[in-house]
Design an enzyme around this catalytic site. Structure first.
Site, PDB file in Angstrom:
ATOM      1  N   LYS A 240      32.887  82.657 -25.635  1.00 49.25           N
ATOM      2  CA  LYS A 240      33.573  83.320 -24.528  1.00 49.25           C
ATOM      3  C   LYS A 240      34.331  84.536 -25.055  1.00 49.25           C
ATOM      4  O   LYS A 240      34.823  84.503 -26.189  1.00 49.25           O
ATOM      5  CB  LYS A 240      34.591  82.354 -23.903  1.00 49.25           C
ATOM      6  CG  LYS A 240      33.990  81.301 -23.011  1.00 49.25           C
ATOM      7  CD  LYS A 240      35.079  80.487 -22.332  1.00 49.25           C
ATOM      8  CE  LYS A 240      34.494  79.347 -21.527  1.00 49.25           C
ATOM      9  NZ  LYS A 240      33.721  79.776 -20.350  1.00 49.25           N
ATOM     10  N   ARG A 314      27.421  70.984 -17.618  1.00 56.91           N
ATOM     11  CA  ARG A 314      26.283  70.378 -16.908  1.00 56.91           C
ATOM     12  C   ARG A 314      25.460  69.497 -17.848  1.00 56.91           C
ATOM     13  O   ARG A 314      24.816  68.556 -17.408  1.00 56.91           O
ATOM     14  CB  ARG A 314      25.446  71.492 -16.254  1.00 56.91           C
ATOM     15  CG  ARG A 314      24.860  72.466 -17.227  1.00 56.91           C
ATOM     16  CD  ARG A 314      24.318  73.717 -16.543  1.00 56.91           C
ATOM     17  NE  ARG A 314      25.383  74.638 -16.119  1.00 56.91           N
ATOM     18  CZ  ARG A 314      25.164  75.758 -15.449  1.00 56.91           C
ATOM     19  NH1 ARG A 314      23.941  76.111 -15.109  1.00 56.91           N
ATOM     20  NH2 ARG A 314      26.168  76.551 -15.102  1.00 56.91           N
TER      21      ARG A 314
HETATM   22  N1  BES Z   1      34.181  75.799 -18.104  1.00 60.87           N
HETATM   23  C1  BES Z   1      33.394  76.889 -17.684  1.00 60.87           C
HETATM   24  C2  BES Z   1      33.609  77.255 -16.214  1.00 60.87           C
HETATM   25  C3  BES Z   1      34.960  77.805 -15.874  1.00 60.87           C
HETATM   26  C4  BES Z   1      35.184  79.170 -15.919  1.00 60.87           C
HETATM   27  C5  BES Z   1      35.956  76.969 -15.460  1.00 60.87           C
HETATM   28  C6  BES Z   1      36.426  79.669 -15.588  1.00 60.87           C
HETATM   29  C7  BES Z   1      37.192  77.472 -15.119  1.00 60.87           C
HETATM   30  C8  BES Z   1      37.424  78.823 -15.183  1.00 60.87           C
HETATM   31  C9  BES Z   1      31.910  76.561 -17.859  1.00 60.87           C
HETATM   32  O1  BES Z   1      31.604  75.721 -18.900  1.00 60.87           O
HETATM   33  C10 BES Z   1      31.231  77.868 -18.095  1.00 60.87           C
HETATM   34  O2  BES Z   1      31.549  78.500 -19.065  1.00 60.87           O
HETATM   35  N2  BES Z   1      30.341  78.256 -17.221  1.00 60.87           N
HETATM   36  C11 BES Z   1      29.666  79.482 -17.320  1.00 60.87           C
HETATM   37  C12 BES Z   1      28.239  79.264 -16.868  1.00 60.87           C
HETATM   38  C13 BES Z   1      27.316  80.379 -17.186  1.00 60.87           C
HETATM   39  C14 BES Z   1      27.126  80.503 -18.690  1.00 60.87           C
HETATM   40  C15 BES Z   1      25.998  80.136 -16.518  1.00 60.87           C
HETATM   41  C16 BES Z   1      30.355  80.491 -16.417  1.00 60.87           C
HETATM   42  O3  BES Z   1      30.887  80.127 -15.381  1.00 60.87           O
HETATM   43  O4  BES Z   1      30.401  81.664 -16.791  1.00 60.87           O
HETATM   44 ZN    ZN Z   2      31.380  76.734 -20.758  1.00 60.50          ZN
END
Ligand code: BES
Ligand code: ZN
Ligand code: ZN
Length: 463
Positions: A240, A314
């Site tokens: 991230k 997921r």
């Molecule tokens: N934990 C995150 C989702 C999230 C983002 C929760 C911001 C709370 C606040 C999840 O694991 C994630 O990173 N999802 C990605 C998915 C993408 C790579 C398809 C996302 O939302 O960017």
């Molecule tokens: Zn994630």
């Protein structure tokens, strides 16, 4: 701070709810006007010499009461009053308690110097104490379970990691008479939970699957709850950006909500059997990390192409949902997860996204959300979005091939791991936005909100 149900007791200050009409008739209307109080929603005004704290409401709606009590309680806690009283009735008692407990919530575990509030006693004044006793105790149980969830969410990843999460679940089980089974990595390997294990592989902490059970003497229904318990989500090798990583201790909020719900229902002694499964995992980087391009064989046997290691929740849920369905025959299956940033884009930060096949079940949940003061909205599945999860080399890809509808494609990914017979029994709740806040809204303060606890407990009270 103690909250007591009583009839008529003298307190240092009395809280009064006023709308525009009541303000016009109020005996201190001139003083209130002088102070600039106009009874607008969430405005509060002390009349110290009259021992009154006036609270503005648009109307007597529960949402408005909860919201203004949340403002009022902060004012009272930072004042020098030692006691305050609220007049309550059947309609507003729950909202008043939520405003006091949830709006007045503080998390100070990491502050070395906190000012102690002088406020000792809150009196809820009612005509007949025994008439209100049950509503009082139910509302207190649910509000305190919500605070319990918030406390875990707010705990830092150094202190709250998969093993300590499991320990905390064991402690709750002991206190609330629940059954508790913990599966460590050795057992998870035996159970073929490869998707879940891959996500946690680069972490120094062992992944844990927590299984809590509550069972009344003659349960009317069997319910499975599944929670995403990512104690930290760095994104893994698909790292991230640094600003998005901050707050990712909250990626365990689904698991924390599930524990909070177990606490609430066991204290309410509901006539049901509930199984809670939490996949407690840390998504980190390292030489042993799972990678984009990997193909994982999930517990279900379906193979998953990894195209982004940040879509890890997921993967954990796929295995935990499969494990839960293999072990428990349930009437309802609900999962709670901070699954996608896309859910926030779709619905805003305040609303939980609800996904699943059964319109009837979605309708029942939206009723419970309305009754409990949480915001939910349905995000509809469709066959076009479903196709976007196709993989050229495996059974399914862990991300969509297109950038839109990400909350729904994540829900559809989970749907691939729901057995045919359970399709109409299952709902997925994306709490990515609603589980955590960096500014106060409604009865939520900075940090974990406890999203899911109130609406799910309410639903379980109705079945
Ligand atoms: N934990 C995150 C989702 C999230 C983002 C929760 C911001 C709370 C606040 C999840 O694991 C994630 O990173 N999802 C990605 C998915 C993408 C790579 C398809 C996302 O939302 O960017
Ligand atoms: Zn994630
Ligand atoms: Zn995540």
């Amino acid at each position: 701070m103690k909250i007591k149900l009583t009839h008529n007791i003298k307190s240092d200050i009395k809280v009064e709810f006023l709308d525009e009409i009541l303000l016009k008739k109020h005996k201190n209307k001139d003083l209130l006007k002088l102070a600039g109080f106009d009874a607008s929603q969430d405005s509060v005004c002390f009349l110290h010499e009259k021992k009154v704290l006036a609270c503005g409401i648009e109307n007597n709606d529960s949402d408005n009461i909860r919201s203004v009590v949340s403002v009022a309680i902060k004012k009272l806690k930072s004042s020098n009053y030692e006691s305050a009283s609220f007049n309550i009735n059947k309609k507003n008692i729950k909202a008043v308690i939520e405003g006091i407990v949830l709006g007045g919530y503080e998390f100070n575990n990491y502050k070395s110097d906190t000012k102690k509030s002088k406020l000792q006693n809150i009196y809820l004044i009612c005509g007949n104490v025994s008439e209100f006793a049950q509503a009082f105790s139910e509302a207190m149980i649910v509000a305190e379970a919500t605070c319990f969830t918030r406390d875990i969410v707010n705990t830092i990843p150094h202190d709250l990691n998969p093993p300590s999460f499991a320990k905390l679940a064991k402690k709750l089980a002991k206190e609330n008479n629940l059954k508790c089974k913990i599966l460590g990595e050795k057992e998870l390997k035996k159970e073929k939970m490869n998707a879940m294990l891959s996500v946690g592989r680069a972490s120094i902490h062992d992944s844990k699957l927590i299984h809590l059970t509550y069972k009344s003497a003659n349960p009317k229904k069997v319910i499975t709850l599944v929670g995403k318990g990512l104690t930290y989500d760095s994104g893994g090798l698909s790292l991230k950006p640094s600003t998005s990583m901050v707050t990712m201790k909250m990626d365990k909020a689904g698991g924390c909500a599930v524990l909070g719900i177990m606490k609430a229902i066991s204290e309410l002694k509901l006539d049901i059997e509930v199984h809670a499964f939490v996949g407690a995992v840390e998504n980190m980087i390292g030489g042993d990390a799972y990678k984009p391009d990997d193909v994982l064989v999930s517990r279900s046997g379906k193979t998953i192409e990894i195209r982004n290691t940040d879509a890890e929740g997921r993967l954990v849920l796929a295995d935990v949902l499969t494990y839960a369905q293999d072990n428990i025959k349930a009437d309802y299956i609900f999962d709670f997860a901070t699954l996608t940033g896309a859910c926030m884009v779709a619905l805003g930060q305040y609303t939980t996204g609800v996904m699943g096949h059964s319109s009837n079940l979605k309708h029942l949940i939206s009723k419970s959300a309305l009754n409990s003061g949480e915001l939910t909205a349905s995000l509809p599945f469709n066959k076009h979005l479903k196709k976007l999860l196709k993989s050229e080399i495996a059974d399914i890809s862990n991300i969509s091939s297109k950038p839109y509808g990400g909350a729904i494609t994540a829900g559809l990914f989970l749907d691939n791991f729901i057995k045919e017979k359970n399709k109409d029994r299952w709902l997925h709740f994306d709490i990515a936005g609603s589980a955590y806040t960096e500014s106060a809204w409604d009865c939520n303060v900075y940090g974990g909100t406890g999203a899911g606890v109130r609406f799910m407990t309410n639903f379980l009270q109705t079945i």
